[in-house]
Write a protein that holds these residues in place. Structure first.
Motif, PDB file in Angstrom:
ATOM      1  N   SER A 286      68.250  57.885  53.778  1.00  0.00           N
ATOM      2  CA  SER A 286      66.854  58.262  53.522  1.00  0.00           C
ATOM      3  C   SER A 286      66.393  57.736  52.175  1.00  0.00           C
ATOM      4  O   SER A 286      67.158  57.711  51.201  1.00  0.00           O
ATOM      5  CB  SER A 286      66.700  59.785  53.577  1.00  0.00           C
ATOM      6  OG  SER A 286      67.559  60.425  52.646  1.00  0.00           O
ATOM      7  N   ALA A 287      65.131  57.315  52.123  1.00  0.00           N
ATOM      8  CA  ALA A 287      64.538  56.779  50.895  1.00  0.00           C
ATOM      9  C   ALA A 287      63.332  57.618  50.515  1.00  0.00           C
ATOM     10  O   ALA A 287      62.572  58.062  51.380  1.00  0.00           O
ATOM     11  CB  ALA A 287      64.127  55.328  51.102  1.00  0.00           C
ATOM     12  N   SER A 288      63.127  57.798  49.213  1.00  0.00           N
ATOM     13  CA  SER A 288      62.136  58.781  48.762  1.00  0.00           C
ATOM     14  C   SER A 288      61.319  58.299  47.571  1.00  0.00           C
ATOM     15  O   SER A 288      61.691  57.353  46.864  1.00  0.00           O
ATOM     16  CB  SER A 288      62.864  60.076  48.389  1.00  0.00           C
ATOM     17  OG  SER A 288      62.006  61.004  47.763  1.00  0.00           O
ATOM     18  N   ASP A 289      60.207  59.006  47.339  1.00  0.00           N
ATOM     19  CA  ASP A 289      59.412  58.807  46.132  1.00  0.00           C
ATOM     20  C   ASP A 289      60.185  59.189  44.873  1.00  0.00           C
ATOM     21  O   ASP A 289      59.768  58.836  43.760  1.00  0.00           O
ATOM     22  CB  ASP A 289      58.136  59.662  46.195  1.00  0.00           C
ATOM     23  CG  ASP A 289      57.007  58.983  46.957  1.00  0.00           C
ATOM     24  OD1 ASP A 289      57.213  57.865  47.473  1.00  0.00           O
ATOM     25  OD2 ASP A 289      55.914  59.587  47.052  1.00  0.00           O
ATOM     26  N   ASP A 290      61.281  59.931  45.013  1.00  0.00           N
ATOM     27  CA  ASP A 290      62.055  60.331  43.835  1.00  0.00           C
ATOM     28  C   ASP A 290      62.938  59.204  43.295  1.00  0.00           C
ATOM     29  O   ASP A 290      63.765  59.432  42.424  1.00  0.00           O
ATOM     30  CB  ASP A 290      62.894  61.586  44.124  1.00  0.00           C
ATOM     31  CG  ASP A 290      63.956  61.375  45.208  1.00  0.00           C
ATOM     32  OD1 ASP A 290      64.216  60.220  45.606  1.00  0.00           O
ATOM     33  OD2 ASP A 290      64.527  62.389  45.675  1.00  0.00           O
ATOM     34  N   ARG A 291      62.761  57.979  43.851  1.00  0.00           N
ATOM     35  CA  ARG A 291      63.465  56.761  43.423  1.00  0.00           C
ATOM     36  C   ARG A 291      64.899  56.687  43.922  1.00  0.00           C
ATOM     37  O   ARG A 291      65.631  55.768  43.585  1.00  0.00           O
ATOM     38  CB  ARG A 291      63.447  56.608  41.895  1.00  0.00           C
ATOM     39  CG  ARG A 291      62.079  56.715  41.266  1.00  0.00           C
ATOM     40  CD  ARG A 291      62.152  56.537  39.755  1.00  0.00           C
ATOM     41  NE  ARG A 291      60.845  56.699  39.138  1.00  0.00           N
ATOM     42  CZ  ARG A 291      60.593  56.477  37.853  1.00  0.00           C
ATOM     43  NH1 ARG A 291      61.571  56.094  37.047  1.00  0.00           N
ATOM     44  NH2 ARG A 291      59.376  56.640  37.372  1.00  0.00           N
ATOM     45  N   LEU A 292      65.294  57.673  44.729  1.00  0.00           N
ATOM     46  CA  LEU A 292      66.685  57.746  45.183  1.00  0.00           C
ATOM     47  C   LEU A 292      66.808  57.435  46.664  1.00  0.00           C
ATOM     48  O   LEU A 292      65.877  57.618  47.446  1.00  0.00           O
ATOM     49  CB  LEU A 292      67.250  59.146  44.917  1.00  0.00           C
ATOM     50  CG  LEU A 292      67.284  59.596  43.464  1.00  0.00           C
ATOM     51  CD1 LEU A 292      67.756  61.041  43.376  1.00  0.00           C
ATOM     52  CD2 LEU A 292      68.174  58.685  42.624  1.00  0.00           C
ATOM     53  N   ILE A 293      68.004  56.962  47.027  1.00  0.00           N
ATOM     54  CA  ILE A 293      68.397  56.776  48.420  1.00  0.00           C
ATOM     55  C   ILE A 293      69.570  57.708  48.671  1.00  0.00           C
ATOM     56  O   ILE A 293      70.569  57.671  47.943  1.00  0.00           O
ATOM     57  CB  ILE A 293      68.812  55.314  48.694  1.00  0.00           C
ATOM     58  CG1 ILE A 293      67.625  54.368  48.442  1.00  0.00           C
ATOM     59  CG2 ILE A 293      69.325  55.154  50.126  1.00  0.00           C
ATOM     60  CD1 ILE A 293      68.015  52.913  48.367  1.00  0.00           C
ATOM     61  N   ALA A 294      69.450  58.568  49.662  1.00  0.00           N
ATOM     62  CA  ALA A 294      70.511  59.525  49.981  1.00  0.00           C
ATOM     63  C   ALA A 294      71.189  59.124  51.285  1.00  0.00           C
ATOM     64  O   ALA A 294      70.565  58.545  52.176  1.00  0.00           O
ATOM     65  CB  ALA A 294      69.955  60.943  50.091  1.00  0.00           C
ATOM     66  N   VAL A 295      72.479  59.438  51.378  1.00  0.00           N
ATOM     67  CA  VAL A 295      73.270  59.143  52.578  1.00  0.00           C
ATOM     68  C   VAL A 295      73.827  60.438  53.114  1.00  0.00           C
ATOM     69  O   VAL A 295      74.462  61.207  52.383  1.00  0.00           O
ATOM     70  CB  VAL A 295      74.406  58.145  52.261  1.00  0.00           C
ATOM     71  CG1 VAL A 295      75.176  57.815  53.538  1.00  0.00           C
ATOM     72  CG2 VAL A 295      73.855  56.875  51.628  1.00  0.00           C
ATOM     73  N   TRP A 296      73.597  60.675  54.417  1.00  0.00           N
ATOM     74  CA  TRP A 296      73.960  61.938  55.052  1.00  0.00           C
ATOM     75  C   TRP A 296      74.912  61.681  56.227  1.00  0.00           C
ATOM     76  O   TRP A 296      74.716  60.762  56.990  1.00  0.00           O
ATOM     77  CB  TRP A 296      72.719  62.644  55.583  1.00  0.00           C
ATOM     78  CG  TRP A 296      71.608  62.758  54.584  1.00  0.00           C
ATOM     79  CD1 TRP A 296      70.578  61.871  54.411  1.00  0.00           C
ATOM     80  CD2 TRP A 296      71.432  63.775  53.604  1.00  0.00           C
ATOM     81  NE1 TRP A 296      69.763  62.279  53.380  1.00  0.00           N
ATOM     82  CE2 TRP A 296      70.263  63.450  52.870  1.00  0.00           C
ATOM     83  CE3 TRP A 296      72.135  64.933  53.283  1.00  0.00           C
ATOM     84  CZ2 TRP A 296      69.778  64.248  51.841  1.00  0.00           C
ATOM     85  CZ3 TRP A 296      71.659  65.731  52.259  1.00  0.00           C
ATOM     86  CH2 TRP A 296      70.489  65.383  51.542  1.00  0.00           C
ATOM     87  N   GLU A 297      75.918  62.527  56.325  1.00  0.00           N
ATOM     88  CA  GLU A 297      76.816  62.497  57.485  1.00  0.00           C
ATOM     89  C   GLU A 297      76.408  63.635  58.419  1.00  0.00           C
ATOM     90  O   GLU A 297      76.380  64.801  58.014  1.00  0.00           O
ATOM     91  CB  GLU A 297      78.274  62.636  57.061  1.00  0.00           C
ATOM     92  CG  GLU A 297      79.253  62.229  58.135  1.00  0.00           C
ATOM     93  CD  GLU A 297      80.641  62.035  57.546  1.00  0.00           C
ATOM     94  OE1 GLU A 297      81.088  60.866  57.448  1.00  0.00           O
ATOM     95  OE2 GLU A 297      81.292  63.035  57.191  1.00  0.00           O
ATOM     96  N   ILE A 298      76.079  63.289  59.656  1.00  0.00           N
ATOM     97  CA  ILE A 298      75.607  64.256  60.641  1.00  0.00           C
ATOM     98  C   ILE A 298      76.688  64.423  61.695  1.00  0.00           C
ATOM     99  O   ILE A 298      77.066  63.467  62.386  1.00  0.00           O
ATOM    100  CB  ILE A 298      74.312  63.781  61.331  1.00  0.00           C
ATOM    101  CG1 ILE A 298      73.295  63.269  60.295  1.00  0.00           C
ATOM    102  CG2 ILE A 298      73.744  64.872  62.216  1.00  0.00           C
ATOM    103  CD1 ILE A 298      72.636  64.299  59.482  1.00  0.00           C
TER     104      ILE A 298
END
Length: 300
Positions: A286-298
């Motif tokens: 996921s990419a955000s306005d907070d300047r970060l890219i997060a990676v999630w394991e589902i």
């Protein structure tokens, strides 16, 4: 369902607007308001490689796996092709002075959605414009391609979806889909449904075989839905929103399965703009306005 935050990739200096998959399941690209185009590897967290500095914001990326080239939509300056390995620009074409909201590649064509309402179709081999499709006065925001029905769906800011023939470029259908701008459209992997969402915070499901008759309407988020995408196995899809959350849904029943947000999973602090679901350990990016890219394991 269990959700685990694998990592956070930092390096962008402003909002991150777009993501696309790379040559392998571990690779992906990002770009945004800072004009930086970055290549990341899921198996080597936070070791991003800067590919280009674009002197304008970038809303759209598309990786051409056949030619190993990255299409970059530079707002107000057209299309740039980048070789990710050599980190150099291969070609460019100033096809528009408008903003570029989406790029989709199929067969030998590139479909490009512009803020002036035009959809440009380019020849990928010769890198020339094949067709200008002017069907609306307001922005063409998003594109989805159905290889089963050979159709292209375009979501516009006039709240309508337009369906084009993939081969002839003919406009086949226009229908009022939402109460406000449409930000994302996506065909189900089997081609049976078209999903759409946007500023009205609803996602809607349309039956392709039934002439795009309405199938499901879900008030999914508190604020605008920026993007939705399917899991690699087609069993799930995810939505992301200006309300800072990501939601995971069952693809068959359209039932909500999980909410990923700041309170529950240390999620994003501002608008979540784009999603990419990798086949690498089924990780959701996921990419955000907070300047970060997060990676999630589902895990189901």
């Amino acid at each position: 369902m269990h959700v685990h935050k694998v990592d956070t990739f930092a390096g962008h200096r402003d909002c991150v607007y777009t993501l696309d998959a790379g040559a392998s399941p571990t690779d992906f690209f990002s770009a945004g308001a800072d004009g930086l185009v970055v290549r990341w590897q899921l198996n080597k967290p936070d070791l991003g490689t800067l590919l280009a500095r674009i002197p304008a914001s970038v809303y759209a990326l598309a990786f051409d796996a056949d030619r190993q080239q990255l299409w970059v939509g530079q707002n107000y300056d057209g299309i740039h092709l980048i070789d990710p390995l050599e980190k150099r620009e291969v070609r460019s074409a100033q096809i528009t002075a408008a903003a570029i909201f989406d790029i989709k590649l199929i067969d030998d064509s590139a479909w490009i959605a512009l803020s002036d309402g035009i959809v440009v179709v380019m020849d990928r081999t010769n890198f020339v414009v094949r067709k200008h499709l002017k069907a609306a006065d307001k922005s063409a925001r998003c594109i989805a391609i159905n290889p089963v029905s050979r159709e292209v769906a375009v979501g516009h800011s006039d709240n309508h979806i337009r369906i084009f023939d993939l081969d002839t470029f003919a406009l086949k259908r226009v229908f009022l889909a939402h109460a406000n701008s449409i930000f994302t459209v996506q065909y189900s992997p089997d081609g049976r449904f078209l999903l759409s969402a946007g500023r009205d915070a609803h996602f809607k499901v349309w039956s392709v075989a039934d002439q795009y008759a309405p199938h499901t309407d879900v008030a999914a988020h508190l604020f605008a839905i920026n993007h939705l995408c399917y899991s690699p196995d087609g069993a799930l899809f995810a939505t992301c929103s200006m309300d800072k959350s990501i939601k995971v849904w069952d693809a068959d029943s359209f039932r909500l399965l999980k909410v990923i947000d700041r309170a529950r999973h240390a999620g994003h602090g501002t608008s979540v703009n784009k999603l990419l679901w990798s086949s690498y350990h089924q990780q959701l990016i996921s990419a955000s306005d907070d300047r970060l890219i997060a990676v999630w394991e589902i895990v189901r």
